[in-house]
Design an enzyme around this catalytic site. Sequence first.
Site, mmCIF file in Angstrom:
data_model
loop_
_atom_site.group_PDB
_atom_site.id
_atom_site.type_symbol
_atom_site.label_atom_id
_atom_site.label_comp_id
_atom_site.label_asym_id
_atom_site.label_seq_id
_atom_site.Cartn_x
_atom_site.Cartn_y
_atom_site.Cartn_z
ATOM 1 C CB ALA A 167 -0.766 -0.049 1.338
ATOM 2 C CB VAL A 226 5.586 -5.100 3.825
ATOM 3 C CG1 VAL A 226 5.999 -5.184 2.340
ATOM 4 C CG2 VAL A 226 6.775 -4.810 4.885
ATOM 5 C CD GLU A 227 1.009 -9.096 2.580
ATOM 6 O OE1 GLU A 227 -0.007 -9.476 2.179
ATOM 7 O OE2 GLU A 227 1.481 -9.569 3.445
ATOM 8 C CG MET A 228 -3.625 -4.847 2.315
ATOM 9 S SD MET A 228 -5.187 -5.953 2.375
ATOM 10 C CE MET A 228 -6.357 -4.957 1.947
#
Length: 337
Positions: free
Chosen positions: A108, A151-153
């Site tokens: 994100a 590190v993702e959402m």
Amino acid sequence: MIKKIFLKRDLKLSIICGLIAAASLLSITATAEVDINQLRQQSKIMFGTLSETMPGSENDTPAMVELGKTLFMDKRLSVNDSQSCNSCHQVGNYNGSGVDNETTSPGALPGTKGDRNSPTVWNSGFQMAQFWDGRAEDLKEQAKGPILNPVEMGMPSEEAVETKISKIAEYQESFKHAFGKENAISYDNIAQAIAAFERTLITNDRFDDFMSGDDQAMTKSELKGLQTFINTGCSTCHNGATLGGNMYQKMGLVNQYPHQEDLGRYKVTGLEKDKMMFKVPMLRDVSRSAPYFHDGRVETIEQAIYDMAWYQLGQKLSTQQVDDVATFLNALEHQAH
């Protein structure tokens, strides 16, 4: 308890059983006409067909599935409204590949990328566990991970997710409808609804048509490729209804995998025996899910086949053998409705 015991069975038993089954087909040569009935019978023993429903779906309702689909597509579940579950596991109107076809997926926040290739979401609930390292037991537990992963959402906490979703008017009604009560918005219910939607993502392919008795479902070249797939030992690990997803195996079982940065299940268990151990990936719809391996280093299915035969089986396949197996894998491609 029974499930846990089953998952911890010695992998050597699976390998031995696979090799015995493969050996039973050695009488069929690569140049001979394929005995379609014998091949079908062997395939039913090794693979079987996909169930029409996924484990756990008996408790899902249409309202829960519809809510889960909406949440799966909603970028507002990320910290800056830029990333949804579908961003990395693209299914669109059930016709997407289930992946983003990136080496590793963008996060994100600008400049961030995950450290592993995003696996397909199609058929994922049939697997013994979720993620490459099996750290989540089921789809519901898996759904909780990426939303809070920085590190993702990138959402900071479960409470922050609940607060953000609670402020969206349409969700207030849809959660009530799905879960049958007021104030049903919770992180647990968000994950449960997403899992309910994911349990509907079951592929339909020509291999299953062949297994069901349709002699015309697969071409002669694809049938020859299936025969090669079994005879060379690929089915030792890629077995069961999803042709994978039901065991852990060392990446570089016979010949060492050259990239040792990611140690797989060792990061979860801390056990020496789990170094370079990963869940065997499913091969249903694999033709659409490039690039390949946990690190996304291989761009083509042909290179993946060649490399796997060397790392896992100690075999250097010919160009013809590689092409044969790749041709068979095309028959595992999802047929959109």
